[in-house]
Design an enzyme around this catalytic site. Structure first.
Site, mmCIF file in Angstrom:
data_model
loop_
_atom_site.group_PDB
_atom_site.id
_atom_site.type_symbol
_atom_site.label_atom_id
_atom_site.label_comp_id
_atom_site.label_asym_id
_atom_site.label_seq_id
_atom_site.Cartn_x
_atom_site.Cartn_y
_atom_site.Cartn_z
ATOM 1 C CB CYS A 118 -0.909 -0.022 1.227
ATOM 2 S SG CYS A 118 -1.903 1.474 1.399
ATOM 3 C CE LYS A 123 -9.062 -5.557 5.854
ATOM 4 N NZ LYS A 123 -9.903 -4.474 5.326
ATOM 5 C CB SER A 162 -1.280 7.761 5.122
ATOM 6 O OG SER A 162 -1.797 8.694 4.182
ATOM 7 C CB VAL A 171 -3.041 -0.777 6.305
ATOM 8 C CG1 VAL A 171 -3.289 -1.960 7.199
ATOM 9 C CG2 VAL A 171 -3.166 -1.179 4.825
#
Length: 256
Positions: free
Chosen positions: A37, A64, A90, A77
């Site tokens: 990612c 998960k 992020s 994520v």
């Protein structure tokens, strides 16, 4: 990611695997990650650049852990746990790491409040203009619309390139502006090979900047072997990706 989009590579490989092996022990900071990612790699670059201690935990996108879903209801994520408290998104994580670990140098945001705000303006531009243009170019199918998307992407990069103070965006210091765009620089080979993109089309300043970013140790160290990304991006190139990112950009919504 939808089932099948990670192919047979559930874990980091290459340079990224070597980094993962150094971060298996328990720490105050737990980094919930997905090797594939680009949003994860933003936070990962910051962790490596600043030498912040962390425990790496790979999230299985097909199954998960309940604990992960408890701390991050979005199920996306990256996410972090810091002394038992959870955060996600992020860019939020990147700024949190700045503030929670001031003793770890270098800082990736300027100390001057005006310069810090200026950096955030361009981080926002990357999030709202550069990355959506990248994704539209990769996912668009019709040749005429691909050319239109290519022009849009080059224009967005040219706008960013005009402000580069060199060798990094803010000058001599590697910063969060560079972190914000680095994972997509590392992936521009996908649109170079499949959509006719060339760094030279943006201009020599951008080409030199992109080469500087991709040579940065903290950036290189969180990348898996290039061929391991092939299955993932093949689906984006066919506009068949059922990941959250694929669905969001198909609907015209940016991610952080």
């Amino acid at each position: 990611m939808a089932i099948g989009e990670l192919g047979t590579y559930p874990h980091a490989t290459g340079a990224a695997a070597a980094v993962v092996s150094k971060h298996e022990e328990a720490q105050d900071l737990v980094f919930w990650s997905g090797w594939f990612c680009p949003y994860v790699q933003r936070a990962w670059i910051v962790l490596e650049e600043r030498g912040i201690p962390y425990q790496y935990k790979e999230v299985n996108p097909y199954k998960k852990e309940q604990h992960f879903l408890d701390i991050n209801p979005k199920g996306l994520v990256p996410a972090v746990e810091y002394k038992g408290r959870a955060l996600y998104e992020s860019l939020v994580i990147c700024e949190f790491l700045e503030e929670a670990y001031p003793e770890h140098k270098p800082s990736l945001l300027p100390s001057d409040p005006v310069e810090r705000a200026y950096a955030r303006i361009w981080i926002d531009f990357i999030a709202k203009s550069v990355i959506p243009a990248f994704m539209r170019l990769m996912m668009t199918q019709e040749p005429d619309k691909q050319q239109e998307a290519l022009g849009e992407f080059v224009k967005a990069l040219a706008t960013l390139a005009e402000k580069i103070q060199g060798p990094f965006f803010l000058g001599e210091q590697f910063s969060l502006v560079d972190v914000a765009v680095a994972p997509w620089i590392m992936r521009d080979y996908v649109i170079a090979e499949n959509r006719g993109f060339h760094r030279e089309a943006v201009g020599p300043k951008w080409k030199q900047y992109a080469e500087t970013i991709e040579a940065r140790d903290s950036v290189k160290s969180v990348m898996s072997e290039r061929e391991k990304y092939a299955d993932i991006y093949a689906r984006y190139l066919k506009n068949e990706a059922n990941s959250v990112a694929g669905i969001a950009f198909r609907a015209g919504r940016p991610l952080q």
